[in-house]
Write an enzyme that holds these catalytic residues in place. Sequence first.
Site, PDB file in Angstrom:
ATOM      1  N   CYS A 283      -9.865  -4.647 -27.800  1.00  0.00           N
ATOM      2  CA  CYS A 283      -8.825  -5.553 -28.322  1.00  0.00           C
ATOM      3  C   CYS A 283      -7.508  -4.819 -28.547  1.00  0.00           C
ATOM      4  O   CYS A 283      -6.497  -5.440 -28.836  1.00  0.00           O
ATOM      5  CB  CYS A 283      -9.292  -6.189 -29.618  1.00  0.00           C
ATOM      6  SG  CYS A 283     -11.042  -6.576 -29.620  1.00  0.00           S
TER       7      CYS A 283
ATOM      8  N   LYS B 197      -5.682 -14.816 -36.180  1.00  0.00           N
ATOM      9  CA  LYS B 197      -6.402 -15.950 -36.777  1.00  0.00           C
ATOM     10  C   LYS B 197      -5.868 -17.300 -36.312  1.00  0.00           C
ATOM     11  O   LYS B 197      -6.623 -18.169 -35.929  1.00  0.00           O
ATOM     12  CB  LYS B 197      -6.313 -15.803 -38.306  1.00  0.00           C
ATOM     13  CG  LYS B 197      -6.820 -16.950 -39.118  1.00  0.00           C
ATOM     14  CD  LYS B 197      -8.318 -16.947 -39.223  1.00  0.00           C
ATOM     15  CE  LYS B 197      -9.034 -17.920 -38.339  1.00  0.00           C
ATOM     16  NZ  LYS B 197      -8.786 -19.318 -38.446  1.00  0.00           N
TER      17      LYS B 197
ATOM     18  N   HIS C 270      -6.104 -14.890 -30.020  1.00  0.00           N
ATOM     19  CA  HIS C 270      -6.409 -13.490 -29.701  1.00  0.00           C
ATOM     20  C   HIS C 270      -6.983 -13.371 -28.295  1.00  0.00           C
ATOM     21  O   HIS C 270      -8.162 -13.112 -28.116  1.00  0.00           O
ATOM     22  CB  HIS C 270      -7.385 -12.954 -30.759  1.00  0.00           C
ATOM     23  CG  HIS C 270      -7.800 -11.528 -30.578  1.00  0.00           C
ATOM     24  ND1 HIS C 270      -6.962 -10.555 -30.084  1.00  0.00           N
ATOM     25  CD2 HIS C 270      -8.981 -10.905 -30.852  1.00  0.00           C
ATOM     26  CE1 HIS C 270      -7.621  -9.403 -30.056  1.00  0.00           C
ATOM     27  NE2 HIS C 270      -8.839  -9.586 -30.504  1.00  0.00           N
TER      28      HIS C 270
ATOM     29  N   CYS D 228     -12.713 -16.503 -38.464  1.00  0.00           N
ATOM     30  CA  CYS D 228     -12.709 -15.871 -37.144  1.00  0.00           C
ATOM     31  C   CYS D 228     -11.525 -16.355 -36.327  1.00  0.00           C
ATOM     32  O   CYS D 228     -11.160 -17.530 -36.392  1.00  0.00           O
ATOM     33  CB  CYS D 228     -13.976 -16.233 -36.372  1.00  0.00           C
ATOM     34  SG  CYS D 228     -15.494 -15.951 -37.288  1.00  0.00           S
TER      35      CYS D 228
ATOM     36  N   ILE E 205     -10.955 -18.336 -29.544  1.00  0.00           N
ATOM     37  CA  ILE E 205     -11.019 -17.756 -28.200  1.00  0.00           C
ATOM     38  C   ILE E 205      -9.871 -18.373 -27.401  1.00  0.00           C
ATOM     39  O   ILE E 205      -9.843 -19.589 -27.211  1.00  0.00           O
ATOM     40  CB  ILE E 205     -12.381 -18.059 -27.548  1.00  0.00           C
ATOM     41  CG1 ILE E 205     -13.516 -17.452 -28.390  1.00  0.00           C
ATOM     42  CG2 ILE E 205     -12.425 -17.546 -26.119  1.00  0.00           C
ATOM     43  CD1 ILE E 205     -14.896 -18.008 -28.038  1.00  0.00           C
TER      44      ILE E 205
END
Lengths: 411, 125
Positions: free
Chosen positions: A92, A356, A360, A234, A237
Amino acid sequence: MKLSKGVAIVGVGMTRFHHKTHAEKTSREIFVEAALEAVDSVDNGIQLGDVEALFVGNFSSDAFEKQGHTAALMADWLGLTPKASTRIEDACASSGVALNMGVFAIASGAYDVVLVGGVEKMRGLGTEEVTDTLAMAADGLYEVGAGFTFPGLYAALATAHFDRYGSNWEQLASIAIKNHHNGALNPKAHFQSEIMDTAIRRGERRGMAFKDEIDFLSSSLNPVIAYPLRLFDCCPISDGAAVVLLASEEIARRFTDTPVYIKGIGQASDTMALHDRADLTMLRATRLAALEAYRMAGVEACDIDVADVHDCFTIAEVLATEDLGFFPEGEGGKAACEGRTALDGDVPVNPDGGLKAKGHPVGATGTAMAYEMYKQLRGEAGKRQVDDVKNGLSHNVGASGATAVVQIYGR
Amino acid sequence: MEGFTVKAFHDFLRENKIMGSRCKDCEGVNLPPRPVCPVCGGRDLEWVEIRGKGVVEAYTVITVPLTKMSNRCPYAVGVVKMDGGPSVSGLILGVTEGDDVSVGSRVVAEFVKEGDETVLCFRQT
Ligand SMILES: [Zn+2]
């Protein structure tokens, strides 16, 4: 560590980070979109042909799209062959590291103009396959082999932090609430809606009403992913790309009267597996990368006016704000709860919504952070602009902290 | 003795043994074993058997699993600090809720057979 010449950002571009917007595109088209926006953003103009080399951060187009050799592909689709193109894969942190490599390439004297970008097209796979692919960033044999998922590793860090410092899930929730609030002000963010608005909308569909955000976040509409982390702890996606154009200090003002200088950089590694670390309540690589960057820039944590930190999970923002020195050990969650990291707080963190809410697309995150710092330092961040920014910081982490990279920006 | 490899570690697990590498220079122990001591860089290593008791340092209960684990969800996995030695990751059997176990819980190793393989797991004592 010392650089032999200064390096500035002279242009930036990014696509929206989203799960649907890019459904019909592949990573090459997403990357080109961000790169062309960066070129068009340069105040006094720049030609793509001025770019002498490319550094491309990408985690796993191999697994997500069955496409390797990503950097040459991007050079090709930008019409930049035969310029040197190099892919950097550090999970990442891929494009955060690529940014440092771009800085080195200019500081070495080899080049004057470099394009650094990051891209990830993740939504071609289903959630379980994405979970498998992200887990490749952890120790495949001894962590993933033992049953850890990627969210599971950060969840484990959370249990250790809660146990040592008495921090708690409500503090994590306050970070999600803040980052969604900021995301709602960012037209490039994946989520552009306050959590309470989401709560009302989703509640209505199921005949449920919530008295506040915590009531919603504690409900069955926010399921546990890896205890103690729930869905809203989390990052989503997302697909997306972000590109920055770097120039040597000698020529930066040819392209713009207001370049943003990269005043300090740092990078560190740590053990792949959490179980090999002495302390599970912090990320040592973040601390070391930050120390290096602060030293090079000649600033301290208290001099930072705005920061983009790596909040792949809410607990990661707690760890980051402690490890970067913004708050004492164990107090990152409390500080967030008190609003000290809000847009009008002592040190606004993730004004763009963070991983968040902004999203990401893993390989694009590091350069997307540089994009935000460029906008913040030039006073161009619109509704999410932080007042009076002199020093900015970005912090990009690979997986559960086996890589960390930090940049400090100034005018 | 063969090298301090992944295969050797798994072969020992099949014999219900948890084997790590110990550096003869600094006495640092690594579990799973490694070919180079990460503390001092030493390469003069020996096998050491780790007793199967320890304490949970960090854990989670997973409800969105890896594909290979989808049939056993929810399940707990954690980092376990072995008594007098290093830490290792493993499933914590018998735990399906976050409150069923805590940081600091005592656990004991359990060797679970899965086909040809033996997997190192833990259970609370
Ligand atoms: Zn040693």
